[in-house]
Design an enzyme around this catalytic site. Sequence first.
Site, mmCIF file in Angstrom:
data_model
loop_
_atom_site.group_PDB
_atom_site.id
_atom_site.type_symbol
_atom_site.label_atom_id
_atom_site.label_comp_id
_atom_site.label_asym_id
_atom_site.label_seq_id
_atom_site.Cartn_x
_atom_site.Cartn_y
_atom_site.Cartn_z
ATOM 1 N N ILE A 157 0.687 -1.105 -0.042
ATOM 2 C CA ILE A 157 -0.035 -0.082 -0.138
ATOM 3 C C ILE A 157 0.947 1.322 -0.137
ATOM 4 O O ILE A 157 1.805 1.420 0.692
ATOM 5 C CB ILE A 157 -1.002 0.106 1.252
ATOM 6 C CG1 ILE A 157 -1.952 1.240 1.084
ATOM 7 C CG2 ILE A 157 -0.130 -0.120 2.440
ATOM 8 C CD1 ILE A 157 -2.847 1.033 2.265
ATOM 9 N N SER A 158 0.716 2.219 -0.832
ATOM 10 C CA SER A 158 1.653 3.100 -1.189
ATOM 11 C C SER A 158 1.623 4.391 0.264
ATOM 12 O O SER A 158 0.744 4.318 0.963
ATOM 13 C CB SER A 158 1.465 4.114 -2.522
ATOM 14 O OG SER A 158 1.480 3.326 -3.655
ATOM 15 N N GLN A 159 2.743 4.944 0.239
ATOM 16 C CA GLN A 159 2.854 5.814 1.199
ATOM 17 C C GLN A 159 1.503 6.990 0.898
ATOM 18 O O GLN A 159 1.244 7.204 0.050
ATOM 19 C CB GLN A 159 4.222 6.568 0.968
ATOM 20 C CG GLN A 159 4.401 7.902 1.539
ATOM 21 C CD GLN A 159 5.881 8.440 1.358
ATOM 22 O OE1 GLN A 159 6.464 8.141 0.147
ATOM 23 N NE2 GLN A 159 6.330 9.365 1.907
#
Length: 232
Positions: A80-82
């Site tokens: 899950i992206s920053q």
Amino acid sequence: MKFLISLLFLLTITLAKNQDERFTQQREEMVEKQIINRGISDRKTINAMRDVPRHLFVPQNLVDVAYNDTPLSIGYGQTISQPYIVALMTQTAEPGERKKVLEVGTGSGYQAAILAQIVDSVFTIEIVDELAKRSSELLRKLEYNNIVVKSGDGYKGWPEHSPFDIIIVTAAPEQIPEPLIDQLAENGRMVIPVGDQQTYQELILAIKRKGKITTRKVASVRFVPFVRSSNY
């Protein structure tokens, strides 16, 4: 006995309320420190980041760090992206309430949920079947009724629902897939990381005008590699 049952019920409600308040505070701090302070100014994007419960989109053992300034593993070699990158990609795409979005790389479903707060509809494709099933179930439970999840090869896009006003890609190919260019609407915007899959990539904004694509670099980023069905 009835007194004990009532007491346990009240304790459960109190704990749930305290937990909700804790995550709400963490989400507010995330938005202020990681997003607004770094230059994200689009009000629709900021409100969506405030509203979507990011802690529900990470594995249970990572709930306590869900709002940290970092990408997190969700299994199967995916992340899950920053939070800032999610906000940056969303703002760059310029979402609006009448727009239709294609997302390539559903992952946890978090980016789709952010977009769904703003746009008319989101069609999202995930190559890892287990992740597609997991995110589809979660998004359904959270009543994101304007999101459709499909398991499949995102390189091919989703031609039966094209053209798309926005295409967001959350994995890095070495060049922009031609089918995605074909499925982008006139004046549509594609946000995609492009470059060497072993190092860093450039986040690219591609805009289609009169059938032709113009591009500009938005930021240096690092995403997981773009996976095709032939090598998964």
